[in-house]
Design an enzyme around this catalytic site. Structure first.
Site, PDB file in Angstrom:
ATOM      1  N   TYR A  37       0.854  -1.199   0.000  1.00 34.63           N
ATOM      2  CA  TYR A  37       0.000   0.000   0.000  1.00 34.63           C
ATOM      3  C   TYR A  37       0.892   1.253   0.000  1.00 34.63           C
ATOM      4  O   TYR A  37       0.718   2.163  -0.815  1.00 34.63           O
ATOM      5  CB  TYR A  37      -0.923   0.000   1.227  1.00 34.63           C
ATOM      6  CG  TYR A  37      -1.855   1.190   1.292  1.00 34.63           C
ATOM      7  CD1 TYR A  37      -1.480   2.369   1.952  1.00 34.63           C
ATOM      8  CD2 TYR A  37      -3.101   1.161   0.661  1.00 34.63           C
ATOM      9  CE1 TYR A  37      -2.311   3.467   1.980  1.00 34.63           C
ATOM     10  CE2 TYR A  37      -3.946   2.264   0.692  1.00 34.63           C
ATOM     11  CZ  TYR A  37      -3.546   3.405   1.357  1.00 34.63           C
ATOM     12  OH  TYR A  37      -4.373   4.502   1.381  1.00 34.63           O
ATOM     13  N   ASP A  38       1.870   1.255   0.916  1.00 33.26           N
ATOM     14  CA  ASP A  38       2.738   2.439   1.036  1.00 33.26           C
ATOM     15  C   ASP A  38       3.503   2.711  -0.261  1.00 33.26           C
ATOM     16  O   ASP A  38       3.644   3.859  -0.680  1.00 33.26           O
ATOM     17  CB  ASP A  38       3.734   2.248   2.196  1.00 33.26           C
ATOM     18  CG  ASP A  38       3.020   2.264   3.547  1.00 33.26           C
ATOM     19  OD1 ASP A  38       3.597   1.799   4.549  1.00 33.26           O
ATOM     20  OD2 ASP A  38       1.846   2.701   3.573  1.00 33.26           O
ATOM     21  N   SER A  83     -32.737  13.626  18.216  1.00 29.90           N
ATOM     22  CA  SER A  83     -32.220  12.779  19.299  1.00 29.90           C
ATOM     23  C   SER A  83     -33.301  11.750  19.625  1.00 29.90           C
ATOM     24  O   SER A  83     -34.470  11.924  19.275  1.00 29.90           O
ATOM     25  CB  SER A  83     -31.930  13.648  20.530  1.00 29.90           C
ATOM     26  OG  SER A  83     -33.110  14.332  20.870  1.00 29.90           O
ATOM     27  N   LYS A 115     -26.140   0.712  19.709  1.00 33.66           N
ATOM     28  CA  LYS A 115     -26.080   2.177  19.865  1.00 33.66           C
ATOM     29  C   LYS A 115     -24.624   2.564  20.174  1.00 33.66           C
ATOM     30  O   LYS A 115     -24.168   2.460  21.302  1.00 33.66           O
ATOM     31  CB  LYS A 115     -27.007   2.637  20.985  1.00 33.66           C
ATOM     32  CG  LYS A 115     -27.131   4.150  21.058  1.00 33.66           C
ATOM     33  CD  LYS A 115     -28.235   4.591  22.027  1.00 33.66           C
ATOM     34  CE  LYS A 115     -28.344   6.101  22.092  1.00 33.66           C
ATOM     35  NZ  LYS A 115     -27.101   6.755  22.600  1.00 33.66           N
ATOM     36  N   GLU A 170     -22.111   7.625  13.458  1.00 32.71           N
ATOM     37  CA  GLU A 170     -21.429   7.883  14.743  1.00 32.71           C
ATOM     38  C   GLU A 170     -19.933   7.704  14.548  1.00 32.71           C
ATOM     39  O   GLU A 170     -19.476   6.640  14.116  1.00 32.71           O
ATOM     40  CB  GLU A 170     -21.956   6.879  15.788  1.00 32.71           C
ATOM     41  CG  GLU A 170     -21.819   7.329  17.199  1.00 32.71           C
ATOM     42  CD  GLU A 170     -22.973   8.235  17.651  1.00 32.71           C
ATOM     43  OE1 GLU A 170     -23.908   8.458  16.863  1.00 32.71           O
ATOM     44  OE2 GLU A 170     -22.941   8.715  18.788  1.00 32.71           O
TER      45      GLU A 170
HETATM   46  N1  0OX Z   1     -25.552   5.985  18.263  1.00 38.85           N
HETATM   47  C1  0OX Z   1     -26.080   5.165  17.345  1.00 38.85           C
HETATM   48  O1  0OX Z   1     -25.525   4.100  17.043  1.00 38.85           O
HETATM   49  C2  0OX Z   1     -27.363   5.566  16.675  1.00 38.85           C
HETATM   50  C3  0OX Z   1     -27.937   6.806  16.924  1.00 38.85           C
HETATM   51  N2  0OX Z   1     -29.088   7.176  16.298  1.00 38.85           N
HETATM   52  C4  0OX Z   1     -29.663   6.320  15.428  1.00 38.85           C
HETATM   53  O2  0OX Z   1     -30.809   6.631  14.786  1.00 38.85           O
HETATM   54  C5  0OX Z   1     -31.516   7.827  15.134  1.00 38.85           C
HETATM   55  C6  0OX Z   1     -31.025   9.023  14.385  1.00 38.85           C
HETATM   56  C7  0OX Z   1     -32.270   9.869  14.156  1.00 38.85           C
HETATM   57  C8  0OX Z   1     -33.468   9.035  14.428  1.00 38.85           C
HETATM   58  C9  0OX Z   1     -32.971   7.650  14.727  1.00 38.85           C
HETATM   59  N3  0OX Z   1     -29.154   5.109  15.153  1.00 38.85           N
HETATM   60  C10 0OX Z   1     -28.010   4.701  15.755  1.00 38.85           C
HETATM   61  N4  0OX Z   1     -27.516   3.466  15.444  1.00 38.85           N
END
Ligand code: 0OX
Length: 326
Positions: A37-38, A83, A115, A170
């Site tokens: 790769y390098d 949220s 999550k 994320e």
């Molecule tokens: N932190 C996570 O992994 C995560 C956060 N949010 C969401 O979906 C929200 C986003 C807006 C409505 C549903 N999904 C995730 N997997």
């Protein structure tokens, strides 16, 4: 080598390096050694140095951007970054299921996702090229941290179709990077980060992209923002399409048709999360069908079609430091 040959050689090296980068950082299945790769990257850098006018922002050589910024610009999210409402136990999950079924008369099926405990970000691509990345901020206004997000190798600088699309996900710091970073900070008598989420947030708020580049951050994408061409019917189809475009999605997401399946998934990952090499603080449950999501709509703050099941708080920090670095 004349200019025409240089243009061809640069084009082929870029495609090769993009593929290697995708295999290594998105699929975790490298097909060449780091050395190979390098060597290819050195070849590209030499050609781009000889032909600076051929350098474009989506070249694999352009990940660690220019000079440190004085400040981050503000970004207005075209579609707000919402949220999630929380559920803390099985009864509250069943309550969520009841409310959803009251809201839509036909049958409902869910998707469960881990999550990820990191920083919510939005990535914008125009004609397939990464043009802007921003933090969630207050959901309507975020900060432009494009330069720092470009340094995350699992974020493609160009996707496989010339789509104009906004994706959400994320950004996070894997356990290994977190432990190595805190060891280095203790060496240099700096305050260690309390947890990987703070470390990821602190890294992405650096004005110097070279610092962000040194923090080995990663990302999982889980949703879309503005996407005019979008005509898929379900969230699960979107996740599959995002993966096809070259985005890194979390491999553990699962269709859970009933709330019983959701509860099984939640119980499974309450135990299994300690085997992951990144922090999760719960499970996100989403109604899969997009028309049903639309029908359910939003409260003042949260979607009615999704909920975050939060794990009981625990000494997450001891969990991480307990990990034997193999
Ligand atoms: N932190 C996570 O992994 C995560 C956060 N949010 C969401 O979906 C929200 C986003 C807006 C409505 C549903 N999904 C995730 N997997």
């Amino acid at each position: 080598m004349n200019r025409e040959e240089a243009i061809e050689q640069i084009k082929s090296l870029r495609e090769e390096l993009e593929q290697y980068n995708h295999e290594y950082h998105v699929l975790d299945q490298p097909s060449v050694s780091d050395y190979q790769y390098d060597m290819k990257m050195q070849e590209l850098l030499k050609l781009e140095e000889a032909h600076p006018d051929l350098v474009t922002s989506d070249s694999p050589s352009q990940r660690v951007g220019g000079e440190p910024l004085d400040a981050f610009q503000k970004v207005q999210h075209t579609i707000p970054m919402l949220s999630l409402g929380n559920a803390f136990n099985e009864e509250e999950l069943r309550e969520f299921d009841r409310r959803v079924r009251e809201g839509v008369d036909e049958d409902v099926s869910y998707v469960c996702e881990l999550k990820i405990d990191g920083l919510a970000i939005s990535l914008r691509y125009e004609d397939g090229v990464f043009t802007q990345g921003a933090t969630r901020g207050d959901g309507t206004t975020g900060e432009d941290i494009t330069q720092n997000l470009r340094t995350i190798n699992s974020i493609p600088l160009r996707i496989k179709e010339e789509e104009t699309i906004e994706v959400r996900g994320e950004a996070f710091m894997p356990h290994r990077s977190f432990i190595a970073l805190n060891e280095a900070r203790e060496e240099s008598e700096e305050e260690p980060f309390a947890n990987p989420r703070n470390a990821a947030a602190g890294s992405l708020r650096q004005l110097d992209p070279k610092i962000a580049a040194s923090r080995n951050l990663d990302i999982f994408l889980y949703g879309v923002g503005q996407w005019d061409a979008g005509e898929l019917e379900s969230h699960s189809e979107r996740l599959e399409y995002m993966q096809k475009l070259g985005f890194k999605t979390n491999p553990e997401w699962k269709k859970c048709p009933t709330i019983e399946d959701v509860i099984t998934y939640v119980n499974t990952w309450t135990e299994a999360r300690e085997n992951l090499n990144y922090e999760i603080d719960g499970i996100v449950i989403k109604v899969d069908n997009l028309d049903q999501q639309e029908e359910l709509g939003f409260t003042a703050k949260n979607p009615r079609w999704a909920v975050a099941y939060k794990f009981p708080a625990e000494e997450a920090i001891t969990k991480i430091t307990d990990i034997e670095l193999s």
